[in-house]
Write a protein that holds these residues in place. Structure first.
Motif, PDB file in Angstrom:
ATOM      1  N   LEU A  84     -22.226   4.018 -44.244  1.00 52.38           N
ATOM      2  CA  LEU A  84     -22.528   3.237 -43.045  1.00 52.38           C
ATOM      3  C   LEU A  84     -23.772   3.680 -42.298  1.00 52.38           C
ATOM      4  CD1 LEU A  84     -18.915   2.679 -41.745  1.00 52.38           C
ATOM      5  CD2 LEU A  84     -20.340   1.199 -43.137  1.00 52.38           C
ATOM      6  N   TYR A  85     -24.446   4.705 -42.824  1.00 51.43           N
ATOM      7  CA  TYR A  85     -25.730   5.073 -42.247  1.00 51.43           C
ATOM      8  C   TYR A  85     -26.764   5.112 -43.362  1.00 51.43           C
ATOM      9  CZ  TYR A  85     -22.775   6.659 -38.447  1.00 51.43           C
ATOM     10  OH  TYR A  85     -21.844   6.732 -37.452  1.00 51.43           O
ATOM     11  N   CYS A 142     -28.143   1.574 -36.415  1.00 57.58           N
ATOM     12  CA  CYS A 142     -27.456   0.876 -37.500  1.00 57.58           C
ATOM     13  C   CYS A 142     -26.124   0.339 -37.005  1.00 57.58           C
ATOM     14  CB  CYS A 142     -27.206   1.831 -38.676  1.00 57.58           C
ATOM     15  SG  CYS A 142     -28.682   2.605 -39.336  1.00 57.58           S
ATOM     16  N   ASP A 143     -25.692  -0.720 -37.619  1.00 59.36           N
ATOM     17  CA  ASP A 143     -24.414  -1.331 -37.269  1.00 59.36           C
ATOM     18  C   ASP A 143     -23.336  -0.741 -38.169  1.00 59.36           C
ATOM     19  OD1 ASP A 143     -22.220  -2.865 -36.793  1.00 59.36           O
ATOM     20  OD2 ASP A 143     -23.297  -4.786 -36.830  1.00 59.36           O
ATOM     21  N   ASN A 144     -22.518   0.163 -37.631  1.00 58.35           N
ATOM     22  CA  ASN A 144     -21.520   0.802 -38.485  1.00 58.35           C
ATOM     23  C   ASN A 144     -20.236  -0.020 -38.624  1.00 58.35           C
ATOM     24  OD1 ASN A 144     -20.057   1.266 -36.141  1.00 58.35           O
ATOM     25  ND2 ASN A 144     -19.931   3.486 -36.410  1.00 58.35           N
ATOM     26  N   LEU A 145     -20.278  -1.249 -38.119  1.00 60.61           N
ATOM     27  CA  LEU A 145     -19.168  -2.166 -38.380  1.00 60.61           C
ATOM     28  C   LEU A 145     -19.607  -3.298 -39.305  1.00 60.61           C
ATOM     29  CD1 LEU A 145     -17.497  -2.406 -34.859  1.00 60.61           C
ATOM     30  CD2 LEU A 145     -16.617  -1.285 -36.892  1.00 60.61           C
ATOM     31  N   ARG A 180     -13.465  -3.459 -40.454  1.00 55.82           N
ATOM     32  CA  ARG A 180     -12.597  -2.280 -40.430  1.00 55.82           C
ATOM     33  C   ARG A 180     -12.534  -1.645 -41.815  1.00 55.82           C
ATOM     34  NH1 ARG A 180      -7.064  -3.654 -37.293  1.00 55.82           N
ATOM     35  NH2 ARG A 180      -6.437  -1.992 -38.735  1.00 55.82           N
ATOM     36  N   MET A 181     -12.737  -0.338 -41.860  1.00 55.56           N
ATOM     37  CA  MET A 181     -12.781   0.335 -43.159  1.00 55.56           C
ATOM     38  C   MET A 181     -11.394   0.527 -43.761  1.00 55.56           C
ATOM     39  SD  MET A 181     -15.801   0.586 -44.217  1.00 55.56           S
ATOM     40  CE  MET A 181     -15.461   1.652 -45.622  1.00 55.56           C
ATOM     41  N   ASP A 182     -10.347   0.509 -42.955  1.00 50.52           N
ATOM     42  CA  ASP A 182      -9.017   0.590 -43.564  1.00 50.52           C
ATOM     43  C   ASP A 182      -8.739  -0.661 -44.392  1.00 50.52           C
ATOM     44  OD1 ASP A 182      -8.944  -0.988 -41.292  1.00 50.52           O
ATOM     45  OD2 ASP A 182      -7.137  -0.075 -40.448  1.00 50.52           O
ATOM     46  N   TYR A 183      -9.204  -1.839 -43.902  1.00 51.06           N
ATOM     47  CA  TYR A 183      -9.061  -3.058 -44.685  1.00 51.06           C
ATOM     48  C   TYR A 183      -9.893  -2.991 -45.974  1.00 51.06           C
ATOM     49  CZ  TYR A 183      -6.905  -5.324 -40.593  1.00 51.06           C
ATOM     50  OH  TYR A 183      -6.088  -5.658 -39.547  1.00 51.06           O
ATOM     51  N   VAL A 184     -11.131  -2.507 -45.829  1.00 52.94           N
ATOM     52  CA  VAL A 184     -12.014  -2.404 -46.997  1.00 52.94           C
ATOM     53  C   VAL A 184     -11.386  -1.510 -48.059  1.00 52.94           C
ATOM     54  CG1 VAL A 184     -14.231  -1.511 -47.824  1.00 52.94           C
ATOM     55  CG2 VAL A 184     -14.135  -2.872 -45.726  1.00 52.94           C
ATOM     56  N   LYS A 198     -12.494   7.793 -37.177  1.00 53.96           N
ATOM     57  CA  LYS A 198     -13.146   7.152 -36.037  1.00 53.96           C
ATOM     58  C   LYS A 198     -12.365   5.893 -35.662  1.00 53.96           C
ATOM     59  CE  LYS A 198     -17.644   6.940 -36.409  1.00 53.96           C
ATOM     60  NZ  LYS A 198     -18.234   7.807 -35.376  1.00 53.96           N
ATOM     61  N   PRO A 199     -11.850   5.803 -34.449  1.00 49.05           N
ATOM     62  CA  PRO A 199     -10.984   4.669 -34.091  1.00 49.05           C
ATOM     63  C   PRO A 199     -11.615   3.302 -34.312  1.00 49.05           C
ATOM     64  CG  PRO A 199     -10.820   6.390 -32.444  1.00 49.05           C
ATOM     65  CD  PRO A 199     -11.927   6.797 -33.357  1.00 49.05           C
ATOM     66  N   SER A 200     -12.948   3.188 -34.149  1.00 52.25           N
ATOM     67  CA  SER A 200     -13.583   1.886 -34.343  1.00 52.25           C
ATOM     68  C   SER A 200     -13.532   1.429 -35.795  1.00 52.25           C
ATOM     69  CB  SER A 200     -15.041   1.938 -33.879  1.00 52.25           C
ATOM     70  OG  SER A 200     -15.759   2.944 -34.575  1.00 52.25           O
ATOM     71  N   LEU A 201     -13.363   2.385 -36.715  1.00 51.89           N
ATOM     72  CA  LEU A 201     -13.305   2.049 -38.134  1.00 51.89           C
ATOM     73  C   LEU A 201     -11.889   2.099 -38.683  1.00 51.89           C
ATOM     74  CD1 LEU A 201     -16.404   4.073 -39.413  1.00 51.89           C
ATOM     75  CD2 LEU A 201     -16.277   1.622 -38.908  1.00 51.89           C
ATOM     76  N   TRP A 202     -11.065   2.965 -38.113  1.00 53.69           N
ATOM     77  CA  TRP A 202      -9.694   3.156 -38.593  1.00 53.69           C
ATOM     78  C   TRP A 202      -8.737   3.073 -37.398  1.00 53.69           C
ATOM     79  CZ3 TRP A 202     -10.560   4.140 -43.795  1.00 53.69           C
ATOM     80  CH2 TRP A 202     -11.757   4.770 -44.152  1.00 53.69           C
ATOM     81  N   PRO A 203      -8.501   1.918 -36.840  1.00 53.09           N
ATOM     82  CA  PRO A 203      -7.661   1.810 -35.634  1.00 53.09           C
ATOM     83  C   PRO A 203      -6.282   2.436 -35.803  1.00 53.09           C
ATOM     84  CG  PRO A 203      -8.776  -0.263 -36.074  1.00 53.09           C
ATOM     85  CD  PRO A 203      -9.022   0.599 -37.260  1.00 53.09           C
ATOM     86  N   ASN A 204      -5.769   2.421 -37.012  1.00 58.23           N
ATOM     87  CA  ASN A 204      -4.437   2.986 -37.264  1.00 58.23           C
ATOM     88  C   ASN A 204      -4.495   4.316 -38.011  1.00 58.23           C
ATOM     89  OD1 ASN A 204      -3.199   0.674 -36.100  1.00 58.23           O
ATOM     90  ND2 ASN A 204      -3.527  -0.430 -38.043  1.00 58.23           N
TER      91      ASN A 204
END
Length: 894
Positions: free
Chosen positions: A389-390, A398-401, A405-409, A458-464
């Motif tokens: 993501l970088y 850079c847009d790291n989203l 969501r990376m958990d979905y990916v 990171k919560p923004s990428l892995w909310p759960n």
């Protein structure tokens, strides 16, 4: 071992200890050490010629002044549990400030090992002056007068421990920056024109505090007024000229060369074998006048500029250009502190380096933990991966989203691997996954954002949180360094970097810190199997305790490694200099390290790998070439439909040579981690690296540059004129092997960035271990049926590597029955250690091949006999083994 000469006619006041060559069964790599018990000066010779001329030790701490020899060197016998018996010459010194110092030469009976040790019985109080270009005690230290101007030299240094000098560099021109403390590793010196003798000079311990300082080479003045059969060099110190070194340039004998320079017959000379023998080109002899008494000379000799023997108290005979010891940045050495340097003789570059590495691994009892990242297929998200993501640094961030969501990916990726029957066993998460310097979608475009505030998703990428993985899969988690305000500062003593931007645990707290860090992951249900630490070379200079304490950096890395082993985790060192990998000789958890830059630059990542790999192989570390794409031209991520910075990911590049990246990753013996976008994986290419259960199929040692990569001379030993002495400009030629029982298969790869290869003849002398006169069958991986050719034992050329972009050849041993196992044509390593091939040659001229694999796996196996390639299909049974039977006559593969 040869006894110390006792007659003046042979020893002439200088102890010449010749080592019997036993270790590799060859006399070629034997070392001869000539030690003067009256001064502590010494020479190191190979092949009857002086390679290195050594001076007595010199003190470097403030107020030390000069060192004074208490008594002539004392000779004794001893034994080391790992290296065997030795003869020791020990010296005791006292500095002007009263500090006692001991030095010793240990000449081992194996014929190819010399250990130079320095000891501080009472320690040294505050010796350091933050001097990065000096040593607390310089021992050994070398002056002009050896063969440094005509010997080749290689060293490995800096981040990724790469070859830093390239081909054609002589020892005297080796840059000091390549061997200083923040970079340095071993220096290998070689002469490819003289039976390819080689000598490795390396720290033996205290790796992270030691350094080898090169101050700039100066050959000295020329002695004139005498017969030009020898050219003389001299060194001058405060006491004036002291010794004369003579370089033979024609057929004068050693004794004649000495006498001609001094114009007298009563000179004294170091014994380099038979004094009546002809001097070798470039050989050095040291001559002293004795008739006039110590420290004096006759007027006739003075007119010639030829010196007298110095008094014993005059320990400095020339200006040193290469000094080895503990860095002058270190502030204190405790009582009883000992430091050693090893000199290891060998044959060839690969052979000499492997011999040195074998000794080091034996001494440190090196073992490695089982590492699923090395044994099985993996998926990576490092810089250059599609989901890194970088992947680029742009002014606006850079847009790291970019991928959502990376958990979905990750859930979608694991589902796709199952559909494709891709047996992935581990997933690496890189510097973007954790709570770092900023948790906003746009992180700062600097290294500061990489610091770890808390090692959790990171919560923004892995909310759960980090998602669970399918059974049998684990994570390799990246954690480079920590933020000054990390959550860990409340529980452990932390040290900030000198610029205040980063932090690491205090040295004595490192093991407890990493125990807690790893326990937290496992107790929270994260299936962690590995840990990657980055910026290792930088970190050993960022933190004051790692610079100023002799064991500060060692305690940090040992604490990490010990904690990892306690939790059954493996560790990858990234951007590490050789000192870190040498320290890892005693850390079983450290299994692999990055040997080239990030895959974000695919060509640079690939092409810089080969010359780094020989060092990794020698110290038992698997070199990693980083991640790779299996399909070119992968798309940019979806447009999020909003203004703002662009997505930063690997998808912005057009990557080619996917086969080469997969091949080098597999033959490296390091991690094999593909990094494609969802839906863009070439399953056939990925599966060519492994068995159907994900077990990687690898050679016995890492793919590495051949010796001729570093060659300098058109008359290199073992090289015929039709092939040329060196690897063609712009090309890279690397080789490796698989050994099973008494059989060895060789693999050779020639590659370049773009265009057609310059044809290169691969010779028997290019492969290691030595092939000798074994009959073989060589074949091009791209066309086994059309190219498989029998090579007689008397033919030196094995294959001509040519083609567009790359050429990959395999050399298979031929049995006396005429059979040669070629292996699996659908696997990148056709004959691998993991298949556990077993060959039986039947009385009726047939061949039976047993091989291991996953139950129900179908394999294709090829064998050659009588100019014909034959094939069999093998189904692996429930016991994990299958059988292929080749009879005579056999079915021909069409």
């Amino acid at each position: 071992m040869a006894s110390v000469p006792s007659t003046r006619a042979v020893c002439l006041g200088v102890c010449s200890i010749a080592l019997a060559a036993l270790g590799n069964g060859s006399q070629i790599g034997a070392i001869q050490a000539q030690i003067d018990p009256a001064t502590g000066s010494f020479n190191v010779s190979l092949g009857g010629a002086v390679w290195l001329r050594g001076l007595p030790p010199a003190a470097g701490w403030p107020g030390a002044g000069n060192l004074h020899l208490s008594a002539p060197g004392q000779v004794s016998k001893g034994s080391d549990p790992s290296l065997g018996s030795f003869t020791q010459t020990a010296f005791s010194w006292t500095a002007d400030d009263g500090t006692p110092v001991e030095t010793a030469f240990k000449v081992f009976d194996d014929g190819e090992t010399l250990l130079l040790t320095q000891n501080f019985p009472k320690g040294v109080a505050a010796p350091g002056s933050l001097n990065p270009s000096g040593a607390v005690l310089a021992f050994p230290r070398f002056a002009a007068g050896g063969r440094e101007q005509d010997l080749g030299a290689i060293t490995w240094a800096g981040a990724f421990s790469q070859d830093k000098v390239g081909a054609g560099v002589t020892l005297s021109s080796l840059p000091g920056s390549a061997v200083d403390r923040s970079n340095g590793g071993p220096v290998l010196v070689f002469d490819e024109t003289d039976e390819y003798r080689s000598l490795v000079v390396s720290p033996f311990d205290n790796f992270l505090a030691s350094s080898m300082y090169i101050n700039g080479y100066a050959p000295g003045a020329t002695c004139s007024g005498h017969n030009q059969s020898c050219t003389a060099l001299t060194g001058v110190d405060a006491a004036g000229p002291s010794v004369r070194d003579l370089h033979h340039t024609d057929n004068a004998t050693r004794a004649e060369c000495c006498q001609l320079c001094t114009a007298r017959a009563d000179c004294e000379m170091w014994a380099f074998g038979d004094l009546n023998a002809k001097g070798l080109p470039g050989e050095t002899a040291t001559c002293w006048l004795t008739a006039g008494g110590v420290g004096t000379k006759r007027s006739a000799d003075r007119d010639l500029g030829c010196p007298a023997r110095p008094p014993v108290s005059n320990h400095s005979t020339a200006s040193p250009w290469w000094s080895v010891g503990i860095s002058g940045e270190v502030e204190t050495l405790p009582p009883g502190f000992t430091h050693s340097t090893i000199l290891s003789g060998g044959v060839g570059i690969t052979g000499g380096l492997q011999s040195w590495g074998s000794k080091m691994q034996t001494v440190y009892k090196t073992t490695r933990v089982s590492d699923v990242g090395l044994t099985h297929l993996s998926y990576w998200t490092d810089n250059g991966a599609y989901y890194y993501l970088y992947g680029a640094r742009v002014p606006d961030g850079c847009d790291n989203l970019a991928h959502g969501r990376m958990d979905y990916v990750l859930d979608n990726l694991t589902a796709s691997w199952q559909r494709l029957d891709l047996p992935v066993h581990s997933v690496q998460l890189d510097d973007w996954w954790y709570v770092g310097g900023s948790d906003s979608p746009l992180d700062a475009a600097s290294h500061d954002h990489m610091c770890v505030r808390e090692l959790k998703g990171k919560p923004s990428l892995w909310p759960n949180g980090i998602p669970a993985l399918p059974k049998g899969m684990g994570y390799t988690l990246y954690g480079p360094f920590f933020c000054p305000d990390s959550v860990y500062g409340a529980k452990f003593p932390m040290e900030n970097s000198t610029d205040g931007h980063n932090a690491e645990p205090a040295p004595d707290a490192a093991e407890a810190f990493y125990n807690s860090l790893f326990s937290d992951q496992l107790q929270n249900g994260v299936p962690m199997t590995g840990f990657e630490v980055d910026f290792l070379q930088d970190q050993t200079t960022w933190f004051a305790y790692m610079v100023q304490q002799h064991d500060g950096a060692a305690k940090w890395l040992s604490g990490m490694g010990t904690a990892a082993a306690a939790h059954n985790l493996s560790v990858q060192f990234c951007m590490a200099h050789p000192a870190a990998f040498l320290h890892a000789l005693q850390l079983p958890a450290v299994t692999n390290g990055r040997a080239s830059g990030d895959y974000q630059d695919p060509a640079g990542n690939l092409l810089s790998y080969g010359t780094a790999a020989p060092f990794f192989s020698a110290v038992g570390i698997a070199p990693s070439k980083d991640n790779w794409w299996s399909t070119p031209n992968q798309p940019r991520p979806r447009n999020l439909g909003r203004a703002g910075p662009p997505p930063c990911d690997g998808g912005s590049r057009n990557v080619t040579n996917t086969f080469l990246h997969a091949l080098v990753a597999t033959l490296s013996t390091g991690p094999v981690g593909f990094s494609d976008a969802l839906g863009y994986t070439n399953a056939t290419l990925v599966l060519s690296t492994c068995a159907t259960d994900g077990l990687l199929l690898k050679p016995s040692r890492p793919l590495a540059a051949i010796d001729r990569t570093f060659s300098r001379s058109p008359s290199a030993a073992g090289v015929d004129s039709s092939s040329g002495p060196t690897v063609p400009a712009g090309s890279h030629v690397w080789a490796t092997h698989t050994t099973i029982g008494n059989f060895t298969w060789y693999y050779a790869l020639s590659l370049l960035e773009n265009g057609a290869l310059t044809p290169f003849d691969l010779l028997r002398s290019d492969v290691w271990p030595p092939l000798g006169d074994t009959e073989v069958v060589a074949w091009d991986y791209a066309d086994p049926i059309g190219t498989a050719t029998h090579i007689s034992g008397s033919t030196s050329r094995l294959a001509t590597l040519s083609g567009d972009g790359h050429s990959y050849w395999i050399v298979a041993p031929m049995h006396s029955s005429g059979w040669a196992l070629l292996g699996e044509p659908t696997k990148l390593t056709p004959v691998s250690v993991q298949r556990a091939f077993s060959l039986q040659f039947t009385g009726n001229g047939g061949l039976t091949v047993s091989m291991a694999g996953a139950p129900n796996e179908t394999c294709t196996v090829m064998a050659w006999k009588a100019s014909t390639v034959h094939t069999r299909q093998v189904t692996i049974g429930p016991d994990g083994f299958g059988i292929a039977t080749f009879e005579s006559p056999v079915r021909v593969l069409r």
